[in-house]
Scaffold this motif. Structure first.
Motif: not given
Length: 443
Positions: A27-46
């Motif tokens: 679970p540790a590497p998964l948590a690290d990746v998800l933390d990075r994704l939560r602050v990354a720009p979206g692939v698309v916009t609303p």
């Protein structure tokens, strides 16, 4: 936006059973990746998601048609300029033919920039006496049959995100730099007609488009719409941790999954009490549900009630995957139930997944079966007085030999020649254009 549609606490899906999620070993590497994704720009916009929803509202109203297509499963190795260009070229060439034949706008949606995970019928695969985890898509593990590669690796989620961003950038560039101009697309189609064994059959449609283009040029019609196009990105919203991490607030307090403009729930994950339905209820994107031959009237009505309770046009699409032998029997009751209930829904035909067969031990599909399901889809809608809203097709822009038939006359013995899909068989460019011209006759 319509915040009344949403359960804006989009983490409530975690209390529901989530089917077909990877068994991450740590679970540790998964948590690290998800933390990075939560602050990354979206692939698309609303805003792009809202734009697509408005276009799908036109489909639901019978004033437009959807063409949705691309790889069964994208690969990281396929994030190349030529590969993305050729898939986009095939999508747009098909769209030109369908636009003219239907005399309505065609909403162009790529099955790309996010289709990196697949549910599978078995969690393991056995080869030469060895049993390993099944390949679940490049976002989860690798295709090569060895223990290290097949072990789910959450770091691949970040690779999937970067690959999606890169693909979307290439799609946007090609769609707006003149490459997708109508004259050029039609010129490619004319070249196809001239070289196709079925060229005479397609010649009449091609000549009619020629005349229409000459007329527009004579009238001085050189608008931006003829030189560029809008192409939207879609994928199956399978990996809920990934989708949740890329969910962002949008206008009016709504939440948007910024991994793609449109997400769909697959046939294997559409349980009404499941996590996927709960998550999809929480996002404002246009969404779809794949429905197969065992889908009941009660289920489709429940999807409408849960996923589009306010009856917002363009919000919900049903993608049918019935099979050529059953679509005429199973589809009418579902359409009738939704039509009588009243909410606006778009119906799109996936003629690929219900027609998978094996030939000489190789998974394939036959183009005549694909076309027969499309024909049945149109027949049912015309009998009921409803709108056949579009096609959802797995194809590639390359000259693979994965599906049987077409003017290229791919036979069972030809399949191993260039069978390159890592999952399900795709139509090649020639077969895709065969399908477009044949559907043009139905339109």
């Amino acid at each position: 936006m319509h915040p009344e549609l949403l359960d804006t606490t989009h983490t409530t899906w975690r209390a529901r059973p989530a089917a077909h999620q990877p068994g991450w070993p740590d679970p540790a590497p998964l948590a690290d990746v998800l933390d990075r994704l939560r602050v990354a720009p979206g692939v698309v916009t609303p805003a792009g998601c809202d734009d697509l929803r408005s276009r799908l509202a036109e489909v639901a109203a019978g004033r437009a048609f959807v063409l949705q297509g691309g790889d069964c499963a994208e690969t990281f190795a396929g994030v190349r300029s030529d590969s993305v260009r050729d898939k986009l070229k095939t999508l747009l060439q098909m769209a030109v033919v369908l636009t003219y034949a239907g005399s309505v706008p065609v909403v162009k949606i790529g099955r790309m920039a996010g289709q990196y995970a697949k549910p599978r019928s078995s969690p393991v695969e056995t080869l030469d006496g060895a049993t390993l985890p099944v390949y679940l898509g490049d976002a989860v593990n690798g295709f090569a049959f060895d223990a290290a590669t097949r072990t789910p690796d959450p770091r691949r989620l970040w690779q999937a995100y970067e690959a999606s961003r890169a693909t979307m950038a290439m799609v946007d560039d090609y769609a707006h730099n003149g490459y997708a101009g109508l004259d050029q697309l039609h010129r490619w189609n004319r070249d196809f007609v001239a070289s196709s064994p079925a060229g005479e059959r397609y010649e009449e449609v091609a000549l009619e488009i020629d005349r229409a283009l000459r007329f527009m040029r004579a009238c001085g019609a050189h608008t931006d719409e003829l030189r560029s196009v809008n192409v939207f990105a879609s994928h199956e919203g399978l990996l809920l941790d990934y989708e949740d991490a890329l969910t962002r607030p949008g206008p009016g307090g709504a939440s948007y999954a910024t991994s793609g403009h449109m997400l769909w729930i697959g046939e294997r994950t559409r349980a009404l009490n499941g996590a996927h339905v709960a998550f999809f209820r929480s996002i404002a994107n246009p969404i779809a549900v794949k429905v197969g031959p065992n889908t009941t009237i009660n289920e489709v009505c429940a999807y409408v009630e849960q996923l589009n309770p306010d009856g917002i046009a363009g919000r919900l699409t049903f993608i049918t995957r019935m099979g050529a032998s059953t679509i005429r029997d199973r589809l009418p009751d579902l359409i009738t139930a939704i039509r009588d209930a009243g909410p606006p829904v778009a119906w799109v035909c996936d003629p690929m997944h219900g027609n998978t067969i094996k030939s000489n031990g190789i998974k394939t599909r036959a183009l005549p079966d694909v076309l027969d399901e499309v024909r049945g889809f149109f027949e049912v809608h015309r009998t009921l007085g409803t709108h056949p809203g579009g096609l959802h097709v797995e194809f590639t822009g390359e000259d693979v030999t994965e599906c049987l038939g077409g003017t290229a006359e791919i036979r069972p013995d030809d399949l191993p020649t260039r069978y390159e899909s890592v999952c399900d068989p795709r139509l090649n460019r020639s077969q895709s254009l065969d399908l477009a011209f044949l559907v043009a006759e139905l339109l």
